[in-house]
Design a protein around this motif. Structure first.
Motif, short mmCIF file in Angstrom:
data_model
loop_
_atom_site.label_atom_id
_atom_site.label_comp_id
_atom_site.label_asym_id
_atom_site.label_seq_id
_atom_site.Cartn_x
_atom_site.Cartn_y
_atom_site.Cartn_z
N CYS A 2 -22.36 -110.11 39.57
CA CYS A 2 -21.14 -110.37 38.80
C CYS A 2 -21.44 -111.38 37.70
O CYS A 2 -22.21 -112.32 37.90
CB CYS A 2 -20.04 -110.91 39.71
N SER A 4 -19.53 -113.70 34.49
CA SER A 4 -18.28 -114.18 33.92
C SER A 4 -18.62 -114.95 32.64
O SER A 4 -19.64 -115.63 32.57
CB SER A 4 -17.57 -115.09 34.92
N THR A 11 -16.69 -117.06 29.11
CA THR A 11 -15.53 -117.57 28.40
C THR A 11 -15.99 -118.65 27.43
O THR A 11 -17.17 -118.94 27.34
CB THR A 11 -14.48 -118.14 29.40
N ASN A 28 -13.86 -106.25 33.48
CA ASN A 28 -12.44 -106.19 33.81
C ASN A 28 -11.60 -106.38 32.55
O ASN A 28 -12.12 -106.55 31.45
CB ASN A 28 -12.09 -107.26 34.85
N PRO A 67 -11.41 -116.25 32.45
CA PRO A 67 -12.63 -115.76 31.85
C PRO A 67 -12.83 -114.27 32.11
O PRO A 67 -12.32 -113.73 33.07
CB PRO A 67 -13.72 -116.58 32.54
N ARG A 68 -13.60 -113.64 31.22
CA ARG A 68 -13.94 -112.22 31.39
C ARG A 68 -14.90 -112.09 32.56
O ARG A 68 -15.78 -112.91 32.75
CB ARG A 68 -14.60 -111.67 30.14
N VAL A 69 -14.73 -111.04 33.35
CA VAL A 69 -15.60 -110.79 34.50
C VAL A 69 -16.13 -109.38 34.40
O VAL A 69 -15.37 -108.43 34.19
CB VAL A 69 -14.86 -110.98 35.84
N VAL A 76 -16.21 -111.59 42.79
CA VAL A 76 -15.47 -111.65 41.51
C VAL A 76 -14.70 -112.96 41.41
O VAL A 76 -14.72 -113.63 40.37
CB VAL A 76 -14.53 -110.43 41.37
N GLU A 77 -14.03 -113.35 42.50
CA GLU A 77 -13.28 -114.61 42.48
C GLU A 77 -14.21 -115.81 42.34
O GLU A 77 -13.90 -116.77 41.64
CB GLU A 77 -12.41 -114.72 43.73
N ARG A 120 -15.58 -116.00 38.71
CA ARG A 120 -14.48 -116.42 37.82
C ARG A 120 -14.29 -117.93 37.94
O ARG A 120 -14.18 -118.63 36.93
CB ARG A 120 -13.20 -115.67 38.18
N CYS A 176 -16.77 -120.18 36.19
CA CYS A 176 -16.73 -120.15 34.73
C CYS A 176 -15.57 -120.96 34.15
O CYS A 176 -15.44 -121.06 32.95
CB CYS A 176 -16.64 -118.69 34.27
#
Length: 168
Positions: free
Chosen positions: A6, A8, A10, A36, A42-44, A98-99, A102, A105
């Motif tokens: 994953c 992330s 930003t 996503n 932030p973008r993931v 994912v969490e 995120r 970041c």
């Protein structure tokens, strides 16, 4: 759940972030890096299983730094990398990894064009396997279980300069 790498990112205006993501993904040949919702920050993004994670991590770090420096703008981009369980729900990826990426970041502006945070296990894997071009010596232990680098290579004024000799 499926274990995935994953990513992330930003730290800049949405249009600049989209351009940065597109440039870095193309340069690292990561057409299968799935991002996503483009509104959520932030973008993931997640990669399907089966990639050479050490190469991907090195390519993402070096490619993001090169793109940030080429932009000619005063950016303070955060890039976080983690590997763990994910799931697909509708058109979005979720799950613990994912969490975690995120959360890694999130934060205020930092004193470098690029701040990279890598989870401990992923960092250990990159160190063990090796990755050409990866700026290993720039990384320092950060919060519990994470490694952080301020790139180009420099430490922030409040850094204690702690170094883990086992990691390079």
């Amino acid at each position: 759940m499926i274990r995935r790498l994953c990513v992330s990112m930003t730290g800049c205006a949405p249009d600049d972030l989209e351009a940065l993501i597109a440039e870095v993904s193309a340069a690292a040949q990561l057409e299968r890096l799935l991002w996503n919702d483009s509104v959520a920050l932030p973008r993931v993004g997640v990669l399907p299983p089966g990639f050479d994670e050490s190469r991907v991590v090195a390519d993402l770090v070096t490619g993001t730094l090169a793109a940030v420096l080429r932009s000619g703008k005063s950016l303070s981009v955060r890039l976080a990398l983690h590997e763990g369980p994910t799931f697909l729900s509708g058109a979005e990826f979720g799950g613990p990894a994912v969490e975690t990426v995120r959360a890694m970041c999130v934060g205020g502006r930092l004193p470098a064009p690029l701040t990279v945070v890598i989870s401990g296990r992923l960092f250990d894997d990159v160190v063990a396997i090796g990755a050409e071009g990866f700026p290993l010596r720039s990384f320092r232990p950060s919060a519990a279980g994470f490694w952080r680098a301020f790139l180009p290579d420099r430490q922030p004024p409040d850094s204690d300069g702690a170094q883990n000799d086992d990691a390079g």
